[in-house]
Design a protein around this motif. Structure first.
Motif, PDB file in Angstrom:
ATOM      1  N   GLN A 212      56.803  46.739  44.954  1.00 46.84           N
ATOM      2  CA  GLN A 212      55.418  46.996  44.564  1.00 46.84           C
ATOM      3  C   GLN A 212      55.085  46.304  43.246  1.00 46.84           C
ATOM      4  O   GLN A 212      53.952  45.901  43.029  1.00 46.84           O
ATOM      5  N   ALA A 213      56.100  46.136  42.394  1.00 49.92           N
ATOM      6  CA  ALA A 213      55.858  45.553  41.082  1.00 49.92           C
ATOM      7  C   ALA A 213      55.850  44.030  41.113  1.00 49.92           C
ATOM      8  O   ALA A 213      55.492  43.393  40.135  1.00 49.92           O
ATOM      9  N   ALA A 214      56.268  43.440  42.239  1.00 52.31           N
ATOM     10  CA  ALA A 214      56.343  41.986  42.327  1.00 52.31           C
ATOM     11  C   ALA A 214      54.945  41.380  42.293  1.00 52.31           C
ATOM     12  O   ALA A 214      53.969  42.007  42.731  1.00 52.31           O
ATOM     13  N   PRO A 215      54.813  40.163  41.782  1.00 48.94           N
ATOM     14  CA  PRO A 215      53.517  39.485  41.807  1.00 48.94           C
ATOM     15  C   PRO A 215      52.980  39.386  43.229  1.00 48.94           C
ATOM     16  O   PRO A 215      53.745  39.215  44.186  1.00 48.94           O
ATOM     17  N   GLN A 216      51.676  39.468  43.353  1.00 48.83           N
ATOM     18  CA  GLN A 216      51.027  39.449  44.666  1.00 48.83           C
ATOM     19  C   GLN A 216      50.220  38.165  44.835  1.00 48.83           C
ATOM     20  O   GLN A 216      49.464  37.778  43.937  1.00 48.83           O
ATOM     21  N   ASP A 217      50.365  37.528  45.995  1.00 51.34           N
ATOM     22  CA  ASP A 217      49.500  36.414  46.353  1.00 51.34           C
ATOM     23  C   ASP A 217      48.218  36.977  46.945  1.00 51.34           C
ATOM     24  O   ASP A 217      48.253  37.678  47.959  1.00 51.34           O
ATOM     25  N   ARG A 218      47.098  36.663  46.312  1.00 55.47           N
ATOM     26  CA  ARG A 218      45.818  37.175  46.770  1.00 55.47           C
ATOM     27  C   ARG A 218      44.808  36.033  46.872  1.00 55.47           C
ATOM     28  O   ARG A 218      45.036  34.941  46.344  1.00 55.47           O
ATOM     29  N   TYR A 219      43.690  36.308  47.547  1.00 56.70           N
ATOM     30  CA  TYR A 219      42.652  35.298  47.726  1.00 56.70           C
ATOM     31  C   TYR A 219      41.283  35.900  47.423  1.00 56.70           C
ATOM     32  O   TYR A 219      41.020  37.075  47.713  1.00 56.70           O
ATOM     33  N   ALA A 220      40.444  35.081  46.817  1.00 56.99           N
ATOM     34  CA  ALA A 220      39.042  35.432  46.593  1.00 56.99           C
ATOM     35  C   ALA A 220      38.191  34.380  47.294  1.00 56.99           C
ATOM     36  O   ALA A 220      38.620  33.228  47.462  1.00 56.99           O
ATOM     37  N   GLU A 221      36.986  34.760  47.699  1.00 61.05           N
ATOM     38  CA  GLU A 221      36.123  33.836  48.420  1.00 61.05           C
ATOM     39  C   GLU A 221      34.865  33.539  47.611  1.00 61.05           C
ATOM     40  O   GLU A 221      34.153  34.457  47.196  1.00 61.05           O
ATOM     41  N   ASN A 222      34.627  32.259  47.401  1.00 61.87           N
ATOM     42  CA  ASN A 222      33.398  31.778  46.790  1.00 61.87           C
ATOM     43  C   ASN A 222      32.674  30.994  47.872  1.00 61.87           C
ATOM     44  O   ASN A 222      32.932  29.808  48.070  1.00 61.87           O
ATOM     45  N   GLY A 223      31.782  31.662  48.587  1.00 57.63           N
ATOM     46  CA  GLY A 223      31.172  31.049  49.750  1.00 57.63           C
ATOM     47  C   GLY A 223      32.236  30.784  50.793  1.00 57.63           C
ATOM     48  O   GLY A 223      32.981  31.676  51.185  1.00 57.63           O
TER      49      GLY A 223
ATOM     50  N   ALA B 163      36.902  40.047  43.178  1.00 57.04           N
ATOM     51  CA  ALA B 163      37.964  40.440  44.107  1.00 57.04           C
ATOM     52  C   ALA B 163      38.900  41.461  43.486  1.00 57.04           C
ATOM     53  O   ALA B 163      39.494  42.286  44.193  1.00 57.04           O
ATOM     54  N   GLU B 164      39.027  41.413  42.165  1.00 58.12           N
ATOM     55  CA  GLU B 164      39.856  42.369  41.448  1.00 58.12           C
ATOM     56  C   GLU B 164      39.103  43.659  41.117  1.00 58.12           C
ATOM     57  O   GLU B 164      39.639  44.540  40.453  1.00 58.12           O
ATOM     58  N   GLY B 165      37.858  43.738  41.551  1.00 64.18           N
ATOM     59  CA  GLY B 165      37.064  44.939  41.310  1.00 64.18           C
ATOM     60  C   GLY B 165      36.567  45.069  39.896  1.00 64.18           C
ATOM     61  O   GLY B 165      36.187  46.164  39.462  1.00 64.18           O
ATOM     62  N   GLY B 166      36.535  43.963  39.164  1.00 68.71           N
ATOM     63  CA  GLY B 166      36.109  44.011  37.770  1.00 68.71           C
ATOM     64  C   GLY B 166      34.705  43.489  37.564  1.00 68.71           C
ATOM     65  O   GLY B 166      34.140  42.793  38.416  1.00 68.71           O
ATOM     66  N   LYS B 167      34.140  43.837  36.423  1.00 69.75           N
ATOM     67  CA  LYS B 167      32.848  43.302  36.013  1.00 69.75           C
ATOM     68  C   LYS B 167      33.020  42.158  35.024  1.00 69.75           C
ATOM     69  O   LYS B 167      32.151  41.288  34.912  1.00 69.75           O
ATOM     70  N   ASP B 168      34.125  42.190  34.291  1.00 66.84           N
ATOM     71  CA  ASP B 168      34.413  41.109  33.344  1.00 66.84           C
ATOM     72  C   ASP B 168      35.917  41.004  33.170  1.00 66.84           C
ATOM     73  O   ASP B 168      36.684  41.763  33.770  1.00 66.84           O
ATOM     74  N   ALA B 169      36.345  40.046  32.358  1.00 64.22           N
ATOM     75  CA  ALA B 169      37.778  39.819  32.151  1.00 64.22           C
ATOM     76  C   ALA B 169      37.989  39.043  30.870  1.00 64.22           C
ATOM     77  O   ALA B 169      37.074  38.392  30.351  1.00 64.22           O
ATOM     78  N   VAL B 170      39.215  39.094  30.373  1.00 65.41           N
ATOM     79  CA  VAL B 170      39.670  38.112  29.402  1.00 65.41           C
ATOM     80  C   VAL B 170      39.869  36.817  30.190  1.00 65.41           C
ATOM     81  O   VAL B 170      40.521  36.823  31.234  1.00 65.41           O
ATOM     82  N   VAL B 171      39.300  35.726  29.729  1.00 64.94           N
ATOM     83  CA  VAL B 171      39.442  34.449  30.436  1.00 64.94           C
ATOM     84  C   VAL B 171      40.269  33.500  29.571  1.00 64.94           C
ATOM     85  O   VAL B 171      39.917  33.236  28.415  1.00 64.94           O
ATOM     86  N   VAL B 172      41.370  33.011  30.149  1.00 66.85           N
ATOM     87  CA  VAL B 172      42.306  32.118  29.458  1.00 66.85           C
ATOM     88  C   VAL B 172      42.314  30.788  30.203  1.00 66.85           C
ATOM     89  O   VAL B 172      42.410  30.767  31.438  1.00 66.85           O
ATOM     90  N   GLY B 173      42.226  29.670  29.474  1.00 72.77           N
ATOM     91  CA  GLY B 173      42.249  28.385  30.154  1.00 72.77           C
ATOM     92  C   GLY B 173      42.952  27.310  29.357  1.00 72.77           C
ATOM     93  O   GLY B 173      42.946  27.325  28.125  1.00 72.77           O
TER      94      GLY B 173
END
Length: 300
Positions: A19-30, A107-117
Motif C-alpha cells: 500500500q505504501a509503494a508509489p502508485q502509477d496513476r493517470y489524469a485526463e486533460n481532454g 485527479a488527486e482531489g485537490g484544489k491547489d498544490a505546491v508546484v515544483v518544476g
C-alpha cells in the motif's frame, strides 16, 4: 500457534508495504492522458520534469517530501514515457501544458498544490502560477528564470543568446532525427539510473519533446526577441516562491534571476549553488532536497 501469528504479521507487513509503494496513476486533460507517480500522504506537491527527463528524476526529492508528510505526484509530461503523445506543435502550446497540471491536481482531489518544476517543468510552473494562481499554494523553480527575466536576457545578454543556440536548433523541422535515447540520457551520471532513462526515452516521442521549443521558446534575436503570445510575462506570481539555480548551468544564465522579486507578490527565496550545473536536483541532491523540505515546512 506462534508460527501462525508470525505468518499473519508478515502478511500484514507485506500488505502495508504494498500500500505504501508509489502508485502509477493517470489524469485526463481532454483526450490526453497524463501519467504520474503518486506517493505519500499530506499536502499535495506536483513535480514537473524537463528535457530530456521523466518522472523518475524526482525520486530522491519525493522520498524526502513523503518522509516530511507531503503527498507527491511526479508527472511524465505529455510526449514523454507513459503519458500520451499527441501529434502537432499546437498540442504542446502552454495552455495545454497548464491544463495537464490542473488535471493532475483535480485527479488527486485537490484544489491547489505546491508546484515544483525543473527546465521545461519550471517554465510550465511559472505559467501555472501566473495564469492559474488558484492552483498554486507554493512555487518551487529550478534553473529557469522568471519569463520576464529570461526575455530580458535573451534581448540583451550575448552569452544567453549564444547559450540558447541549442534551442534554436531544436525549433528546426525534423531536428528530432538527430536524437537517440542513448544520447539524450548522456547527462545521467549514475549507471544504475541511466538504464531506466534510456528505456523511458525510448518510450517517448522525440518530435513531441522538441515541440515544447517550437511552441513556447522565444524566437528572434536581440531586441527582436519575442515570446509566443501564449506565454505570460507580466502577470504577478502570488504564491511564495523558491528558486534554486546551479551556477555552472550552460543553458540558462544565473543573471536571468535578477529582479525575480519584482514579479512575485509573496516572499521570494533565491538559492544559488556554485558547484551545480543545469540538473541541479541531481548535482546538489542533498542540498536541494533539504532546502525544499525546510522551505516548505516553514510555510505550512
Amino acid at each position: 500457534m506462534i508460527r501462525t501469528v508470525i505468518v499473519a504479521l508478515a502478511a500484514l507487513a507485506l500488505a502495508g508495504a504494498a500500500q505504501a509503494a508509489p502508485q502509477d496513476r493517470y489524469a485526463e486533460n481532454g483526450a490526453v492522458k497524463i501519467h504520474y507517480v503518486a506517493d505519500g500522504k499530506g499536502p499535495l506537491v506536483v513535480l514537473l520534469h524537463g528535457f530530456p527527463d521523466y518522472s523518475a528524476t524526482w525520486k530522491p526529492l519525493t522520498a524526502a517530501l513523503n518522509r516530511a508528510g507531503f503527498r507527491t505526484a511526479a508527472l511524465d509530461l505529455r510526449g514523454y514515457n507513459l503519458s500520451d503523445k499527441p501529434e502537432g506543435v499546437a498540442a504542446y502550446a502552454m495552455p495545454n501544458l497548464i491544463g495537464d497540471v490542473a488535471a493532475v491536481i483535480a485527479a488527486e482531489g485537490g484544489k491547489d498544490a505546491v508546484v515544483v518544476g525543473h527546465d521545461w517543468g519550471a517554465a510550465i510552473a511559472w505559467q501555472v502560477a501566473m495564469n492559474r494562481p488558484d492552483l498554486v499554494s507554493r512555487l518551487v523553480i529550478m534553473s529557469v528564470p522568471h519569463p520576464a527575466g529570461f526575455a530580458r536576457e535573451m534581448a540583451t545578454n550575448k552569452d544567453q543568446q549564444a547559450n540558447s543556440q541549442y534551442a534554436r536548433n531544436f525549433q528546426q523541422p525534423g531536428f528530432e532525427k538527430n536524437l537517440t535515447a542513448e544520447g539524450l540520457a548522456g547527462w545521467v551520471k549514475d549507471p544504475a539510473e541511466k538504464a531506466g532513462y534510456i528505456e523511458a526515452l525510448k518510450r517517448s516521442d522525440f518530435g513531441a519533446m522538441l515541440n515544447y521549443y517550437r511552441a513556447n521558446y522565444p524566437r528572434g534575436t536581440g531586441g527582436e526577441t519575442a515570446a509566443p503570445a501564449t506565454m505570460a510575462t507580466s502577470q504577478p506570481v502570488k504564491a511564495p516562491t523558491l528558486v534554486i539555480h546551479g551556477m555552472k548551468d550552460t543553458a540558462l544564465n544565473a543573471a536571468g534571476h535578477a529582479g525575480t522579486w519584482d514579479h512575485v507578490q509573496a516572499d521570494t527565496t533565491l538559492v544559488m549553488i556554485p558547484d551545480a550545473a543545469h540538473f541541479v536536483q541531481h548535482d546538489a541532491r542533498e542540498l536541494v532536497n533539504r532546502t525544499v523540505v525546510d522551505w516548505l515546512n516553514a510555510r505550512r
